[in-house]
Design a protein around this motif. Structure first.
Motif, PDB file in Angstrom:
ATOM      1  N   THR A   1      -0.875  45.067  -3.420  1.00 18.68           N
ATOM      2  CA  THR A   1      -0.462  43.661  -3.505  1.00 18.68           C
ATOM      3  C   THR A   1      -1.069  43.049  -4.763  1.00 18.68           C
ATOM      4  N   MET A   2      -0.593  41.845  -5.101  1.00 17.74           N
ATOM      5  CA  MET A   2      -1.151  41.137  -6.256  1.00 17.74           C
ATOM      6  C   MET A   2      -2.617  40.796  -6.008  1.00 17.74           C
ATOM      7  N   THR A   3      -2.955  40.495  -4.768  1.00 16.59           N
ATOM      8  CA  THR A   3      -4.346  40.176  -4.415  1.00 16.59           C
ATOM      9  C   THR A   3      -5.237  41.387  -4.700  1.00 16.59           C
TER      10      THR A   3
ATOM     11  N   PHE B   1       4.728  48.135 -11.625  1.00 16.87           N
ATOM     12  CA  PHE B   1       3.435  48.817 -11.462  1.00 16.87           C
ATOM     13  C   PHE B   1       2.893  48.614 -10.040  1.00 16.87           C
ATOM     14  N   LEU B   2       2.940  47.357  -9.558  1.00 17.45           N
ATOM     15  CA  LEU B   2       2.420  47.071  -8.201  1.00 17.45           C
ATOM     16  C   LEU B   2       3.190  47.866  -7.161  1.00 17.45           C
ATOM     17  N   LYS B   3       4.504  47.916  -7.336  1.00 18.01           N
ATOM     18  CA  LYS B   3       5.328  48.638  -6.361  1.00 18.01           C
ATOM     19  C   LYS B   3       5.050  50.128  -6.417  1.00 18.01           C
ATOM     20  N   SER B   4       4.879  50.641  -7.636  1.00 21.48           N
ATOM     21  CA  SER B   4       4.634  52.082  -7.758  1.00 21.48           C
ATOM     22  C   SER B   4       3.279  52.465  -7.164  1.00 21.48           C
ATOM     23  N   LYS B   5       2.298  51.534  -7.231  1.00 22.90           N
ATOM     24  CA  LYS B   5       0.982  51.821  -6.664  1.00 22.90           C
ATOM     25  C   LYS B   5       0.897  51.452  -5.186  1.00 22.90           C
TER      26      LYS B   5
ATOM     27  N   GLU C   1       3.384  35.739  -3.701  1.00 20.09           N
ATOM     28  CA  GLU C   1       3.088  35.556  -2.275  1.00 20.09           C
ATOM     29  C   GLU C   1       1.725  36.165  -1.956  1.00 20.09           C
ATOM     30  N   ALA C   2       1.019  35.555  -0.995  1.00 17.70           N
ATOM     31  CA  ALA C   2      -0.301  36.062  -0.601  1.00 17.70           C
ATOM     32  C   ALA C   2      -0.169  37.454   0.020  1.00 17.70           C
ATOM     33  N   GLN C   3      -1.097  38.322  -0.329  1.00 19.94           N
ATOM     34  CA  GLN C   3      -1.153  39.692   0.226  1.00 19.94           C
ATOM     35  C   GLN C   3       0.194  40.406   0.145  1.00 19.94           C
ATOM     36  N   SER C   4       0.830  40.246  -1.044  1.00 19.28           N
ATOM     37  CA  SER C   4       2.169  40.831  -1.191  1.00 19.28           C
ATOM     38  C   SER C   4       2.397  41.150  -2.673  1.00 19.28           C
ATOM     39  N   ASN C   5       3.449  41.922  -2.938  1.00 14.46           N
ATOM     40  CA  ASN C   5       3.817  42.079  -4.349  1.00 14.46           C
ATOM     41  C   ASN C   5       5.191  41.448  -4.607  1.00 14.46           C
TER      42      ASN C   5
END
Lengths: 375, 122
Positions: free
Chosen positions: A177-179, A170-174, B34-38
């Protein structure tokens, strides 16, 4: 004829309840109702001549209302008994799985209390019973069945891994980042919908779906209702000519040991031993006073069950020696148990009792019982 | 549930411990993002059968962990939802002279449920 009608009514009632299963499953989706509740305090009240105390599941609370049908009418029961598992109640909010595994006997320790009324020589006596029991072997307990828990654990692990894999996707498709993801509620809501969509497309069974969990539960019930069980129990019975506690006189101390094991997939055999120490009164004609005396009884019973967890029949034989008159007594008992709805059981039995079989004046009598049990 | 936890980047190693309360069967996955990363830096799987193998150390040097996200997702089922209703998933962050707890709790319903805890390291 009336008994037949009641049995037919119960079978119809059971099928009606079965047809309502989806709703009840939604509410109590994981409740396992194995054996009907039996309680030491109930057995010592003597509402049923069988001395076998059947091993039953641990519930924080179970209730027995015996004899609510007198052959022609539904009546207010003259006795009630209830059982609680105190340590299960106390540790309700703080228990951990490994603590439970270390001391399962502590959490399956139960205490019961029962009361009934009885007319003796036109005096209405109150009976009060207190009991305790521990299950030493219980191979049909879902809570402590490590093989079953491992099966669940694997399913949970698979599901959580799949959900996390979808999260990365999902994160990659959007392109976020996790943040970004955790600081934005919209992304989280969108991900939940994404998860639902992906799970519906997935060929991997999602165990949160009701049918899969229920299948595991139903299989467990079918395969384990008759597994090995060993219970040990004690109960005290006091009798009072009124309802005042200080007038209670000891009447009985009783202990039970019951072992159950499977006989084929659909059967179970119980072997029960009961020792009871009885206090009795007799009128001394010389002094015209009441004398107290004591005697013991010893019973050995065997009971066979056949059927499924929800509907089964049983047949039982019992020998009892009574020290009162050195008599040898026999009992034949048969009946049926119906789990009409989750947590509600109907038990019907009919028996033939022979008192003091070796003497010419032996007494023989039929008896029947009809009780409603909640757990 | 999203929480922020401060660590001392010049202090001793930081231990993350995951524990469960309630008569539940639980499996979890611990991810370190990781910070500011996926990008996922670390993945660990565990369950509540054995409570002694559910702790993980943040990688060294500690300063590199600032901004990273600890992600603990748990799936669980209550074993006795009629009698033992409460559950708790606890993530504890230990560094000498400092303990921080992040707790997600609720009621079991007999079905498969999930708990989600995110912790941003500051």
């Amino acid at each position: 004829m009336k008994i037949k009608l009641v049995i037919i009514l119960l079978i119809v009632l059971q099928s009606v309840c079965k047809s309502q299963e989806p709703d009840s499953v939604l509410v109590k989706n994981y409740k396992i109702d194995f054996a009907v509740p039996e309680q030491p305090a109930f057995n010592i009240l003597g509402t049923n001549p069988s001395d076998i105390l059947r091993p039953s599941d641990v519930k924080s609370l179970s209730v027995i209302l015996p004899q609510f049908y007198n052959g022609s009418d539904i009546i207010i029961p003259q006795a009630i008994s209830m059982e609680v598992a105190p340590f299960l109640l106390i540790k309700n909010n703080t228990i951990k799985l490994n603590e439970f595994d270390k001391k399962p006997w502590l959490y399956n320790f139960r205490i019961s209390i029962g009361t009934s009324k009885e007319d003796i020589n036109e005096v209405k006596y109150s009976k009060i019973a207190l009991g305790g029991r521990i299950t030493l072997i219980n191979e049909g307990d879902l809570k402590s069945d490590k093989k079953y828990r491992k099966e669940l654990q694997k399913l949970m692990q698979l599901e959580v891994k799949t959900e996390n894999d979808y999260k990365v996707e999902f994160l990659k498709s959007k392109g976020i980042t996790m943040t970004d993801f955790i600081s934005n509620e919209e992304y989280k809501n969108e991900f939940e919908n994404y998860l639902i969509k992906k799970q519906s497309e997935s060929t991997i069974k999602n165990i949160s779906r009701r049918d899969t969990l229920n299948k595991i539960k139903e299989n467990y019930k079918k395969e384990n209702w008759n597994k090995r069980k060993l219970d040990i129990a004690y109960a005290y019975l006091g009798v009072s000519p009124d309802s005042i506690i200080k007038n209670i006189k000891s009447k009985k101390h009783s202990t039970w040991l019951t072992f159950g094991y499977p006989l084929t997939k659909k059967g179970q055999h119980l072997i029960g031993l009961n020792y009871t120490y009885v206090y009795a009164d007799s009128l001394n004609k010389m002094t015209d006073q009441i004398d107290r005396f004591k005697y013991s009884t010893l019973s050995l019973g065997t009971r066979f069950y056949y059927g499924s967890n929800d509907f089964k029949g049983f047949i039982e034989g019992q020998y009892k020696f009574s020290g009162l008159n050195d008599s040898h007594n026999w009992l034949l008992n048969t009946g049926t148990e119906i789990n009409i709805k989750e947590g509600i059981w109907l038990v019907f039995n009919i028996g033939y009792y022979v008192n003091d079989i070796n003497k010419n004046n032996s007494k023989k009598s039929f008896y029947s019982g009809f009780s409603l049990r909640f757990s | 549930m999203v929480e922020k936890v401060k660590i001392n980047p010049n202090g001793e190693r930081v231990k993350i411990e995951i524990s469960f309360t309630g008569l539940i069967v639980a499996s979890y996955e611990y991810l370190l993002w990781e910070a500011q990363s996926n990008t996922v830096l670390e993945t660990h799987q565990g369950n509540n059968q054995n409570p002694h193998d559910d702790d993980y150390l943040l990688p060294m040097p500690l300063a590199n962990n600032i901004g990273r996200i600890i992600d603990v997702r748990t799936r669980f089922v209550g074993l006795d939802p009629d009698d033992l209703k409460k559950y708790e998933v606890k993530v504890e962050i230990f560094q000498p002279n400092s303990i921080r707890q992040v707790i997600d709790s609720g009621i079991v319903n007999g079905k498969s449920q999930f708990s989600q805890i995110y912790i941003t390291i500051e």
